[in-house]
Design a protein around this motif. Structure first.
Motif, PDB file in Angstrom:
ATOM      1  N   PRO A   1       5.986   7.549 -53.363  1.00  0.00           N
ATOM      2  CA  PRO A   1       7.261   6.644 -53.637  1.00  0.00           C
ATOM      3  C   PRO A   1       7.495   6.115 -52.087  1.00  0.00           C
ATOM      4  O   PRO A   1       8.809   6.176 -51.750  1.00  0.00           O
ATOM      5  CB  PRO A   1       8.238   7.406 -54.115  1.00  0.00           C
ATOM      6  CG  PRO A   1       8.180   8.678 -53.916  1.00  0.00           C
ATOM      7  CD  PRO A   1       6.549   8.882 -53.734  1.00  0.00           C
ATOM      8  N   ARG A   2       6.784   5.558 -51.244  1.00  0.00           N
ATOM      9  CA  ARG A   2       7.071   4.864 -50.082  1.00  0.00           C
ATOM     10  C   ARG A   2       5.890   3.737 -49.811  1.00  0.00           C
ATOM     11  O   ARG A   2       4.677   3.965 -50.239  1.00  0.00           O
ATOM     12  CB  ARG A   2       6.918   5.936 -48.791  1.00  0.00           C
ATOM     13  CG  ARG A   2       5.676   6.713 -48.748  1.00  0.00           C
ATOM     14  CD  ARG A   2       6.043   7.846 -47.620  1.00  0.00           C
ATOM     15  NE  ARG A   2       4.655   8.464 -47.395  1.00  0.00           N
ATOM     16  CZ  ARG A   2       3.722   8.358 -46.629  1.00  0.00           C
ATOM     17  NH1 ARG A   2       3.893   7.187 -46.181  1.00  0.00           N
ATOM     18  NH2 ARG A   2       2.638   9.043 -46.562  1.00  0.00           N
ATOM     19  N   TYR A   3       6.131   3.030 -49.041  1.00  0.00           N
ATOM     20  CA  TYR A   3       5.339   1.761 -48.674  1.00  0.00           C
ATOM     21  C   TYR A   3       4.293   2.119 -47.755  1.00  0.00           C
ATOM     22  O   TYR A   3       3.115   1.437 -47.790  1.00  0.00           O
ATOM     23  CB  TYR A   3       6.026   0.568 -48.037  1.00  0.00           C
ATOM     24  CG  TYR A   3       6.956  -0.022 -49.305  1.00  0.00           C
ATOM     25  CD1 TYR A   3       6.391  -0.659 -50.441  1.00  0.00           C
ATOM     26  CD2 TYR A   3       8.347   0.095 -49.430  1.00  0.00           C
ATOM     27  CE1 TYR A   3       6.999  -1.220 -51.348  1.00  0.00           C
ATOM     28  CE2 TYR A   3       9.067  -0.535 -50.403  1.00  0.00           C
ATOM     29  CZ  TYR A   3       8.408  -0.974 -51.423  1.00  0.00           C
ATOM     30  OH  TYR A   3       9.168  -1.696 -52.496  1.00  0.00           O
ATOM     31  N   GLY A   4       4.487   3.029 -46.997  1.00  0.00           N
ATOM     32  CA  GLY A   4       3.133   3.602 -46.243  1.00  0.00           C
ATOM     33  C   GLY A   4       1.995   4.149 -46.951  1.00  0.00           C
ATOM     34  O   GLY A   4       1.088   4.700 -46.256  1.00  0.00           O
ATOM     35  N   ALA A   5       2.412   4.729 -48.379  1.00  0.00           N
ATOM     36  CA  ALA A   5       1.384   5.527 -48.955  1.00  0.00           C
ATOM     37  C   ALA A   5       0.119   4.716 -49.370  1.00  0.00           C
ATOM     38  O   ALA A   5       0.162   3.508 -49.540  1.00  0.00           O
ATOM     39  CB  ALA A   5       2.146   6.177 -50.166  1.00  0.00           C
ATOM     40  N   GLN A   6      -0.807   5.421 -49.581  1.00  0.00           N
ATOM     41  CA  GLN A   6      -2.203   4.810 -50.133  1.00  0.00           C
ATOM     42  C   GLN A   6      -1.921   3.964 -51.454  1.00  0.00           C
ATOM     43  O   GLN A   6      -1.423   4.362 -52.031  1.00  0.00           O
ATOM     44  CB  GLN A   6      -3.275   5.910 -50.137  1.00  0.00           C
ATOM     45  CG  GLN A   6      -4.564   5.277 -50.468  1.00  0.00           C
ATOM     46  CD  GLN A   6      -5.567   6.381 -51.106  1.00  0.00           C
ATOM     47  OE1 GLN A   6      -5.362   7.461 -50.544  1.00  0.00           O
ATOM     48  NE2 GLN A   6      -6.721   6.110 -51.656  1.00  0.00           N
ATOM     49  N   GLU A   7      -2.793   2.826 -51.118  1.00  0.00           N
ATOM     50  CA  GLU A   7      -2.574   1.813 -52.542  1.00  0.00           C
ATOM     51  C   GLU A   7      -3.795   2.450 -53.442  1.00  0.00           C
ATOM     52  O   GLU A   7      -4.439   2.822 -53.310  1.00  0.00           O
ATOM     53  CB  GLU A   7      -3.084   0.402 -52.145  1.00  0.00           C
ATOM     54  CG  GLU A   7      -3.039  -0.551 -53.115  1.00  0.00           C
ATOM     55  CD  GLU A   7      -3.628  -1.908 -52.582  1.00  0.00           C
ATOM     56  OE1 GLU A   7      -4.553  -2.456 -53.351  1.00  0.00           O
ATOM     57  OE2 GLU A   7      -3.265  -2.397 -51.467  1.00  0.00           O
TER      58      GLU A   7
END
Length: 138
Positions: free
Chosen positions: A70-76
């Motif tokens: 739950p963070r924008y830097g995590a893998q898509e």
């Protein structure tokens, strides 16, 4: 949500966007998550406990990105556009929404092909006062 309701909602969102642009600098308008709630998934049989929500509020040509955390830097993991259905498994907190509202609730969601996290701001769940009664914390 029916296509007529979706068109009405999108029209209201467009009108709100125009009003926001006209008032820029004079005041900061705060939006809130859509008012709906997690509901049985399309095609679910009687007694199926799965709950689903639709993707909303995504700009044309853009997509809601499902991530491994739950963070924008995590893998898509995947990309979804307005109107697509996601099964809602549980909720947690993480990075604030990408549009600057400070909304930190994320849903762990799944599709037949993948699972991951999306910020709840972009789902028609109705917000925590609605979904906390039916969606467990992760």
């Amino acid at each position: 949500m029916t296509s007529r309701q979706l068109r009405t909602r999108l029209g209201a969102v467009a009108a709100a966007g125009v009003a926001t642009a006209l008032l820029a600098g004079a005041t900061l308008l705060a939006a809130s998550p859509a008012q709906a709630d997690p509901r049985p998934c399309p095609g679910a049989g009687p007694g199926d406990p799965a709950r689903c929500a639709q993707v909303i509020g995504i700009d044309a040509g853009s997509a809601l990105v499902m991530r491994t955390e739950p963070r924008y830097g995590a893998q898509e993991v995947g990309r979804y556009t307005n109107g697509q259905w996601l099964e809602v498994d549980c909720w947690t907190t993480g990075d604030p929404d990408a549009d600057g509202h400070g909304y930190r609730y994320w849903m762990q969601v799944s599709t037949p092909r993948s699972w991951g996290y999306v910020n709840d701001w972009y789902l028609d769940t109705g917000g925590p006062s609605v979904w906390k009664a039916v969606i467990p914390q992760c």
